[in-house]
Write an enzyme that holds these catalytic residues in place. Structure first.
Site, PDB file in Angstrom:
ATOM      1  N   CYS A  52      -0.530   4.151   2.171  1.00  0.00           N
ATOM      2  CA  CYS A  52      -0.345   3.909   3.615  1.00  0.00           C
ATOM      3  C   CYS A  52       1.099   4.137   4.041  1.00  0.00           C
ATOM      4  O   CYS A  52       1.354   4.721   5.094  1.00  0.00           O
ATOM      5  CB  CYS A  52      -0.680   2.460   3.994  1.00  0.00           C
ATOM      6  SG  CYS A  52      -2.162   1.782   3.294  1.00  0.00           S
ATOM      7  N   ASP A  53       2.039   3.618   3.272  1.00  0.00           N
ATOM      8  CA  ASP A  53       3.410   3.479   3.773  1.00  0.00           C
ATOM      9  C   ASP A  53       4.461   4.329   3.049  1.00  0.00           C
ATOM     10  O   ASP A  53       5.599   4.403   3.500  1.00  0.00           O
ATOM     11  CB  ASP A  53       3.837   2.000   3.685  1.00  0.00           C
ATOM     12  CG  ASP A  53       2.979   1.115   4.579  1.00  0.00           C
ATOM     13  OD1 ASP A  53       2.522   1.619   5.620  1.00  0.00           O
ATOM     14  OD2 ASP A  53       2.766  -0.059   4.233  1.00  0.00           O
ATOM     15  N   CYS A  80       0.833  -1.204   0.000  1.00  0.00           N
ATOM     16  CA  CYS A  80       0.000   0.000   0.000  1.00  0.00           C
ATOM     17  C   CYS A  80       0.867   1.252   0.000  1.00  0.00           C
ATOM     18  O   CYS A  80       1.449   1.605   1.029  1.00  0.00           O
ATOM     19  CB  CYS A  80      -0.943  -0.015   1.199  1.00  0.00           C
ATOM     20  SG  CYS A  80      -1.978   1.459   1.308  1.00  0.00           S
TER      21      CYS A  80
END
Ligand code: NAP
Length: 314
Positions: free
Chosen positions: A144-145, A141
């Protein structure tokens, strides 16, 4: 969570399948609507939240929040309103009649409505290091990261829309992104390709597969193999983002609910599927953005739609 109890002839207002963000939000809204609801989860709450360590993009947490803490908080909030969360896996369903039947591994659940929030999972490469370094440099992701890799070299694996689009996104943070693709031609839409080819921070390794993800405390590099020549090489990266497809969890539906060509459940804006009284929410649903925020929105809408359906049809 509790272990399943109760008679098989008990009739729930709603059975929610899956305790990821979508299912937990559906449970919260169902409980607050005073529906007799049960939420089934096979492993543990959180769903895709389990794939990442830290959440920086969920509104309301200016410093971010750990994915585990957010999961616990969401679960506690649903419980505060009396939602029953049960460890059980939905293994089969009968959804076409007015009373829906969900067969769990431990008991049978009968309900007026069902919300399918079973999520999905990113396809895995299946190479050494992938599981060991998940959350420590292996990610599925970018949104997300990505921000954890400021000015670091990254690799992206895959050649489809996700790999190319997310690779482009990652250049906001990374010093450089190497897209590793097993063929010499991308599958991604041309416009995404053009954008990636024009991005000076992206380079491509063609006809190349990852053989191993290496590191110590966190990822430090990849062992690669050229599939044409067989030559092996190493690439030093701090993170590797794997985008080789996504697998919605729909096998247990056994063809009863309409899916799109990619296997996602088709719904309308009210999260209604093709079957009356059956709703879908979160990553399992056909949609443009698979995020925590959209999962929570889907779940909330699905619960209120289930409530409206019960008022009209029961
Ligand atoms: P995808 O289209 O299935 O592409 C997967 C990519 O991973 C392919 O390039 C494939 O290589 C590669 N791959 C598969 N298995 C692999 C393996 N074991 N090792 C190495 N490489 C492997 O998946 P996706 O990119 O996640 O997209 C899924 C769907 O969502 C598609 O319909 C896509 O159009 C859509 N989507 C759209 C957008 C957008 O419109 N902006 C964004 C994201 C996704 P090969 O090419 O050699 O098969």
């Amino acid at each position: 969570m509790t272990t399943p109890q109760g008679a098989d002839d008990e009739l729930f207002d709603v059975v929610i399948i899956g305790a990821g963000a979508a299912g937990l939000a559906a449970g919260l809204y169902a409980a607050r609507s005073r529906l007799k609801a049960v939420l089934l989860e096979r492993l543990g709450a959180g769903g895709q939240l389990g794939l990442t360590e830290w959440i920086d993009d969920y509104p309301g947490f200016p410093e971010g929040i750990s994915a585990a803490d957010l999961t616990l908080a969401m679960e506690a909030q649903t419980r505060r309103f009396g939602l029953e969360i049960t460890y059980d896996e939905a293994v089969a369903v009968a959804l076409t009649e007015k009373v829906k039947v969900v067969t769990g591994g431990q008991r049978v659940y009968r309900a007026k409505t069902v919300i399918i929030a079973s999520g999905g999972q990113p396809a895995r490469l299946g190479v050494p290091g992938e599981v060991e370094f998940q959350g420590r440099g292996v990610s599925y992701c970018a949104v997300c990261d990505g921000a954890f890799f400021q000015d670091q070299p990254l690799a992206v694996v895959g050649g489809g829309d996700s790999a190319v689009e997310e690779g482009d996104f990652l250049t906001r943070y990374a010093s450089h992104v190497t897209i590793i693709h097993r063929r010499d031609e991308l599958r991604a839409a041309k416009i995404l390709q053009e954008r990636a080819f024009a991005n000076p921070k992206i380079s491509f390794l063609w006809n190349t597969v990852v053989e191993e993800i290496r590191g110590d405390a966190a990822v430090s590099g990849l062992r690669l193999r050229n599939v044409k020549t067989g030559a092996e090489s190493a690439l030093a990266v701090k993170g590797v983002f794997i985008f080789i497809g996504y697998r919605p969890n729909t096998a247990f539906l056994a063809g009863q609910v309409a899916l799109d060509p990619n296997g996602y459940i088709v719904t309308d804006e009210a999260m209604r599927t093709n079957l009356p009284g059956v709703f879908a929410a979160g990553d399992v649903r056909q949609k443009v953005l698979r995020q925590l925020t959209t999962a929570v929105a889907d779940g909330s809408i699905a619960a209120l739609s289930a409530d409206a359906y019960i008022k009209e049809h029961w």
